[in-house]
Design a protein around this motif. Structure first.
Motif: not given
Length: 208
Positions: A38-42, A50-63, A150-160
């Motif tokens: 799910g994270a890879v596909i999202g 260019d769907e950054l907001l949707a991508g953020t929620f999808v990747v975060w959810g599957f993470a 890993r946790a910090e990398r995900l948070i910083i990237t997805l918050v951005g």
């Protein structure tokens, strides 16, 4: 760093959920594969589109599935060696896909080569950070340090990406350059830690 401080609190929430998932027949390895897919596909579909907001929620959810597979393993009495290798490998795949998707966005949508360079630094250093620790542990050494895991990398990237998707200007730029710097710092920290661990091991043998 967050892994050390948040693990106990998170486990209190995820352990009951993990036990319930086991009772309905799901397996930790299956959850690992589902979350990674799910994270890879999202990441590779939504960020380049260019769907950054949707991508953020999808990747975060599957993470978040990564938290549940560990809880499920604990509910079964502990994970297997294969499960540990599978989980670590899938983490690297998901991390690589996320930063690859963001890098693609930087090149194609933002058309900002400097920002893409920052994303590439984050992509490569994320894999190096994990490799140093794995290789050190395989050699009987320690490298359990670093300002960004890993946790910090995900948070910083997805918050951005999430804030940029909400219309906050330069949120991705700040996040990627911050992560690039902190990632390089972490690489150095881990190499130094391995060096110290190796010297300590050598000194111990000499004294023995």
């Amino acid at each position: 760093m967050l892994n050390i401080f948040a693990r106990a609190s998170v486990s209190r929430v995820t352990d009951p959920i993990g036990a319930a998932l086991v009772r309905i027949g799901l397996t930790p390895n299956g959850m690992t594969l589902l979350g990674t897919a799910g994270a890879v596909i999202g990441a590779l579909w939504l960020f380049p589109s260019d769907e950054l907001l949707a991508g953020t929620f999808v990747v975060w959810g599957f993470a978040m599935f990564d938290l549940l597979d560990g809880a499920m393993a604990r509910a079964l009495g502990g994970g297997s060696k294969f499960g540990a290798v599978l989980d670590a490998s899938c983490d690297r795949i998901a991390d690589g896909a996320l930063l690859a998707g963001v890098t693609w966005w930087c090149f194609v949508e933002a058309r900002n080569h400097a920002l893409a360079a920052a994303a590439l630094i984050c992509l490569v250093s994320a894999q190096v950070i994990s490799y140093i620790k794995a290789r050190a542990e395989a050699s009987g050494l320690s490298a359990n340090v670093g300002v960004v895991e890993r946790a910090e990398r995900l948070i910083i990237t997805l918050v951005g990406t999430g804030l940029y998707g909400l219309g906050v200007p330069y949120a991705v730029h700040v996040a990627l350059w911050l992560l690039a710097v902190l990632s390089l710092v972490t690489v150095v920290q881990r190499i130094v830690a391995v060096r110290r661990s190796a010297l300590s091991a050598t000194d111990g043998k000499v004294e023995g």
